[in-house]
Scaffold this active site. Structure first.
Site, PDB file in Angstrom:
ATOM      1  N   ASP A 170     -28.387  11.905  20.858  1.00 53.18           N
ATOM      2  CA  ASP A 170     -27.172  12.321  21.558  1.00 53.18           C
ATOM      3  C   ASP A 170     -27.142  11.615  22.919  1.00 53.18           C
ATOM      4  O   ASP A 170     -28.016  11.834  23.756  1.00 53.18           O
ATOM      5  CB  ASP A 170     -27.197  13.841  21.743  1.00 53.18           C
ATOM      6  CG  ASP A 170     -25.950  14.348  22.433  1.00 53.18           C
ATOM      7  OD1 ASP A 170     -24.852  14.046  21.947  1.00 53.18           O
ATOM      8  OD2 ASP A 170     -26.070  15.029  23.464  1.00 53.18           O
ATOM      9  N   THR A 181     -20.177  10.490  23.329  1.00 47.08           N
ATOM     10  CA  THR A 181     -20.831  10.204  24.617  1.00 47.08           C
ATOM     11  C   THR A 181     -21.432   8.802  24.631  1.00 47.08           C
ATOM     12  O   THR A 181     -21.340   8.096  25.619  1.00 47.08           O
ATOM     13  CB  THR A 181     -21.936  11.243  24.891  1.00 47.08           C
ATOM     14  OG1 THR A 181     -22.730  11.385  23.729  1.00 47.08           O
ATOM     15  CG2 THR A 181     -21.340  12.580  25.261  1.00 47.08           C
ATOM     16  N   THR A 182     -22.045   8.411  23.500  1.00 42.75           N
ATOM     17  CA  THR A 182     -22.639   7.070  23.432  1.00 42.75           C
ATOM     18  C   THR A 182     -21.535   6.014  23.432  1.00 42.75           C
ATOM     19  O   THR A 182     -21.642   5.000  24.117  1.00 42.75           O
ATOM     20  CB  THR A 182     -23.488   6.930  22.145  1.00 42.75           C
ATOM     21  OG1 THR A 182     -24.359   8.052  22.062  1.00 42.75           O
ATOM     22  CG2 THR A 182     -24.308   5.666  22.167  1.00 42.75           C
ATOM     23  N   ASP A 240     -21.719  19.437  19.130  1.00 48.87           N
ATOM     24  CA  ASP A 240     -20.759  18.321  19.183  1.00 48.87           C
ATOM     25  C   ASP A 240     -19.634  18.530  18.174  1.00 48.87           C
ATOM     26  O   ASP A 240     -18.458  18.357  18.487  1.00 48.87           O
ATOM     27  CB  ASP A 240     -21.466  16.987  18.880  1.00 48.87           C
ATOM     28  CG  ASP A 240     -22.311  16.508  20.058  1.00 48.87           C
ATOM     29  OD1 ASP A 240     -22.370  17.239  21.064  1.00 48.87           O
ATOM     30  OD2 ASP A 240     -22.901  15.420  19.973  1.00 48.87           O
TER      31      ASP A 240
END
Length: 494
Positions: free
Chosen positions: A61, A94-95, A387
């Site tokens: 994550d 997020t990445t 998520d």
């Protein structure tokens, strides 16, 4: 004339080219760090904390990895903040945002080296971003009106989110859990009502969704094990003062009988406090703090179920879902808001006993119980599920969806390229660079899966020249696929 020093002795100052270079290098290093975790075949990172416990975290994550880093570079810190905001606002992707920002900076560095001014690059990037957004808005699909199709969309989105996580092996099972939990919220984005409990043992497949609320505590000795039509008083108060404590109290007495008198007075004080609590007309008392044997005995005699040491998150959530409020004084029963539920009973999960509250006031409340082989697996499973829940709750409010698998990036890149062709001046170089940065996302997804990214991106670009193309990269088969079962839907930014 000597100029007074503005900066302190330890301060360092960087100007112009050097400062810009430091920013580029720091931000690109962060992007390179997390880029290997992107996509369904992205790899996990093992992080070891520098704290006393030397705890180990296994995760892919992006936000969790970046939160764990100690960074000096200011540009890198900006990228970490981007991922945190993405995590707070959307919950997933997020990445992707960090990698995209890193690629845009990588392209910007080349343009700066080619003597194009940063303001020109920024102007080009802004034009390209607007164009890319419009390209997506033209392609969105909204199935909000059709309940069956919308639920299918939610399932596909949940599976897309989970496909790059530890839960990818059982993604159908967990996608169903997440969709059922979010649909119970009836459009609310308040995920407080969904509680996640982690219990080691069993396999991930044994995880389940339970309607109601589960408190990870045992019922005390001699207490009723089942309470129907419960009236619950949720409290945060000391119930451990019926004895003279050895530490922290200094009392001078002239005989042991005086100590007994003090003990009796303390006991009487506690009895009065318990009587005040019982006067609320309750049959369940949940306390954040310890409950000693004597008050527990008084509650048991009155037929009241007393639960001690309910952890703070648990007690806040319990008050929320049962419609009560946390009380700490008991002189005015009429002003205390009690919680209600239809049934409280003890249940077993694995080898542990837990307390189950069913028929709670807040109908949308539910608990997801995660089972797994180890704490590391459970922690990562919780992050993955969080998520998915975030993305689904956002989608219920904004139901527009797009295809995934590198498809949106190629759609945007195609339109941005066309804009670059018709834009005169140096800005066109920046617009072209934006397009290259977009294409980097499917390239990295393919690279992480061990595929030939150059070949696949060339095929993908050729496919996207066709009208209404639905092609994306399928890392399972290692080819470009035209919206088959494998190519899932994903929301914008996911």
């Amino acid at each position: 004339m000597a100029v007074d020093k503005i900066l302190k002795d330890e301060a360092s100052e960087e100007k112009g080219e050097r400062a810009r270079m430091a920013s580029f290098v720091g931000a690109m290093a962060i992007a390179d760090l997390v880029k290997t975790t992107l996509g369904p075949k992205g790899m996990d990172k093992i992080l070891q904390s520098t704290g006393r416990g030397r705890e180990v975290t296994v995760t892919n994550d992006g936000a969790t990895i970046l939160k764990s880093l100690h960074i000096d570079n200011p540009a890198a810190k900006v990228l970490v903040d981007i991922s945190k905001v993405q995590d707070d606002e959307v919950g997933d992707g997020t990445t992707s945002v960090v990698v995209l920002a890193g690629e845009l900076l990588r392209e910007a560095e080349k343009l700066v080296a080619a003597k194009i001014h940063p303001m020109t690059i920024i102007a080009g990037y802004r034009m390209a971003a607007e164009c890319a957004r419009n390209a997506l808005l033209q392609k969105v699909v909204d199935n909000k009106e059709n309940e069956e199709k919308f639920k299918l969309d939610l399932m596909k989105i949940a599976m897309t989110t989970l496909s790059s996580k530890i839960l990818s092996q059982d993604k159908e099972h967990f996608a169903k859990l997440a969709v059922d939990a979010v649909l119970r919220l009836k459009g609310s984005t308040n995920l407080e009502a969904i509680q996640i409990i982690k219990k080691p043992g069993g396999s991930l497949k044994d995880s389940f969704l339970d309607e109601g609320f589960i408190l990870d505590k045992k019922i005390g000795v001699g207490q009723p094990k089942r309470v129907e039509n419960a009236k619950i008083l949720v409290a945060n108060t000391a119930m451990d003062t019926d004895k003279v404590k050895i530490y922290g109290a200094r009392v001078r007495v002239d005989s042991m009988s005086r100590v007994a008198d003090i003990e009796a007075a303390e006991k009487q004080k506690m009895r009065e406090k318990v009587d005040k609590i019982i006067a609320h007309g309750i049959n369940c008392f949940v306390n954040r703090q310890l409950i000693y044997n004597f008050p527990e005995e008084l509650f048991a005699n009155a037929g009241i179920l007393a639960i001690e040491h309910a952890d703070f998150d648990g007690i806040e959530r319990l008050a929320l879902v049962t419609g009560g409020e946390i009380a700490s004084t008991f002189d005015n029963p009429e002003s205390v808001k009690l919680g209600h539920c239809k049934l409280i009973e003890e249940i077993m999960i694995g080898e542990d006993k837990l307390i189950h509250f069913s028929g709670v006031e807040m109908g949308q409340a539910c608990t997801i119980v995660l089972r797994g082989a180890s704490h590391h697996v459970l922690d990562e499973a919780e992050r993955s599920l969080h998520d998915a829940l975030c993305v689904l709750s956002q989608t219920v409010n904004d139901s527009r969806v797009l295809l995934g698998g590198g498809w949106p990036e190629m759609v945007m890149a195609k339109d941005v390229d066309e804009l670059a062709r018709v834009t005169p001046g140096k800005k066109s170089h920046a617009i072209e660079a934006f397009s290259r940065a977009l294409v980097a996302i499917p390239t990295i997804i393919a690279d992480n899966a061990g595929l030939d990214s150059a070949e696949l991106i060339a095929q993908l670009r050729a496919e996207h020249q066709k009208e209404d193309c639905t092609a994306g990269i399928d890392v399972i088969t290692g080819s470009v696929s035209v919206r088959s079962r494998k190519l899932r839907w994903g929301i914008w930014l996911s």
